[in-house]
Each structure stands twice: as structure tokens, then as C-alpha cells.
Design a protein around this motif. Sequence first.
Motif, PDB file in Angstrom:
ATOM      1  N   MET A 119     -41.036  78.234  66.558  1.00 34.57           N
ATOM      2  CA  MET A 119     -42.211  78.552  65.743  1.00 34.57           C
ATOM      3  C   MET A 119     -41.802  79.070  64.377  1.00 34.57           C
ATOM      4  O   MET A 119     -40.769  79.702  64.247  1.00 34.57           O
ATOM      5  CB  MET A 119     -43.050  79.608  66.448  1.00 34.57           C
ATOM      6  N   GLU A 120     -42.595  78.791  63.407  1.00 30.00           N
ATOM      7  CA  GLU A 120     -42.232  79.160  62.040  1.00 30.00           C
ATOM      8  C   GLU A 120     -43.345  79.949  61.368  1.00 30.00           C
ATOM      9  O   GLU A 120     -44.493  79.904  61.783  1.00 30.00           O
ATOM     10  CB  GLU A 120     -41.953  77.900  61.223  1.00 30.00           C
ATOM     11  N   ARG A 121     -42.965  80.651  60.342  1.00 28.44           N
ATOM     12  CA  ARG A 121     -43.921  81.382  59.525  1.00 28.44           C
ATOM     13  C   ARG A 121     -44.799  80.405  58.748  1.00 28.44           C
ATOM     14  O   ARG A 121     -44.320  79.352  58.367  1.00 28.44           O
ATOM     15  CB  ARG A 121     -43.166  82.262  58.520  1.00 28.44           C
ATOM     16  N   PRO A 122     -46.021  80.836  58.430  1.00 26.24           N
ATOM     17  CA  PRO A 122     -46.682  82.023  58.964  1.00 26.24           C
ATOM     18  C   PRO A 122     -47.157  81.800  60.402  1.00 26.24           C
ATOM     19  O   PRO A 122     -47.522  80.696  60.768  1.00 26.24           O
ATOM     20  CB  PRO A 122     -47.867  82.203  58.017  1.00 26.24           C
ATOM     21  N   TYR A 123     -47.119  82.878  61.176  1.00 24.81           N
ATOM     22  CA  TYR A 123     -47.624  82.831  62.541  1.00 24.81           C
ATOM     23  C   TYR A 123     -49.138  82.976  62.519  1.00 24.81           C
ATOM     24  O   TYR A 123     -49.670  83.833  61.824  1.00 24.81           O
ATOM     25  CB  TYR A 123     -47.015  83.958  63.368  1.00 24.81           C
ATOM     26  N   ARG A 124     -49.801  82.135  63.291  1.00 25.36           N
ATOM     27  CA  ARG A 124     -51.256  82.239  63.390  1.00 25.36           C
ATOM     28  C   ARG A 124     -51.620  82.961  64.679  1.00 25.36           C
ATOM     29  O   ARG A 124     -51.034  82.683  65.732  1.00 25.36           O
ATOM     30  CB  ARG A 124     -51.887  80.860  63.393  1.00 25.36           C
ATOM     31  N   LEU A 125     -52.562  83.865  64.558  1.00 21.65           N
ATOM     32  CA  LEU A 125     -53.007  84.621  65.725  1.00 21.65           C
ATOM     33  C   LEU A 125     -54.518  84.481  65.869  1.00 21.65           C
ATOM     34  O   LEU A 125     -55.235  84.382  64.863  1.00 21.65           O
ATOM     35  CB  LEU A 125     -52.668  86.109  65.592  1.00 21.65           C
ATOM     36  N   SER A 126     -54.972  84.480  67.093  1.00 21.57           N
ATOM     37  CA  SER A 126     -56.408  84.397  67.328  1.00 21.57           C
ATOM     38  C   SER A 126     -56.760  85.126  68.616  1.00 21.57           C
ATOM     39  O   SER A 126     -55.927  85.273  69.510  1.00 21.57           O
ATOM     40  CB  SER A 126     -56.855  82.928  67.434  1.00 21.57           C
ATOM     41  N   CYS A 127     -58.004  85.583  68.668  1.00 25.33           N
ATOM     42  CA  CYS A 127     -58.495  86.157  69.922  1.00 25.33           C
ATOM     43  C   CYS A 127     -58.861  85.009  70.861  1.00 25.33           C
ATOM     44  O   CYS A 127     -58.742  83.833  70.503  1.00 25.33           O
ATOM     45  CB  CYS A 127     -59.675  87.084  69.664  1.00 25.33           C
TER      46      CYS A 127
END
Length: 121
Positions: free
Chosen positions: A1-9
Motif C-alpha cells: 500500500m502506498e501514500r496517501p492512505y485512505r480511511l473510511s468508516c
Amino acid sequence: MERPYRLSCHCGEIRFEVDEDLGELVECNCSTCRRSGFLHWKVQADRITLLSEKRQMSTYVWRCISEGHHFCTTCGVAMLRTGYPGGKVSVNARCIDNIDLFELNIERYDGRTDMHPGPLP
Ligand SMILES: [Zn+2]
């Protein structure tokens, strides 16, 4: 995985990305973390970009007004912890999109012993 990391609920209402290398990941056994399962990844707040603007989050405050446990009001997933020095916030690495938790190297922090358990004296 590479930047930027995506985050979600879980429901996808809250989404943001973190443009930092995936650093130390910490699980904690304090009274709140052990219940929520929060996986701490401390990052500089200015490295976070909100992808879902003008959404509602709820904040659980148990000690200081500057410390909070921020979670989605729809699905209840905890996304952020605030109240750390040096402009840092803790994001919940469990919310990184498509991450395989079993491949992560996770440290342990004994918050149960190290931190004051109740209201601040
Ligand atoms: Zn949600």
C-alpha cells in the motif's frame, strides 16, 4: 500500500486520507481502547485531508475537553482520537481501506497501568 492512505468508516459516511508513511501501530489495553479495539496510528493532524466534508461525527469525552474519541454517528466506527501533544492525532488504522490486519506489525502499550484510570485529579 502506498501514500496517501485512505480511511473510511463502515458505512462510508466519514472518509479521509493520511499522507504519511505507515508508522508504529499500537494497541492499548486502557479502559476505552480495550472496548473499542482502536488501533493507534499517530500522525500529524495537518497530514490528514478530509474527503467527506460537512458530515457529522460524535465525540466521547471522558476526561479533558481537549481529548476525544470521535466516531461515525451512523455506523459507530471510531475514526480519530485527539488530545496528543505536538499537533498529533491518532487515527484508527483498522479503518485503512483494504488493509489486511493480519499482515500488520502491532506493538502493545500498557495503558491500563500507565494512565490514570478515572477523572484527572
Ligand atoms: Zn459510518
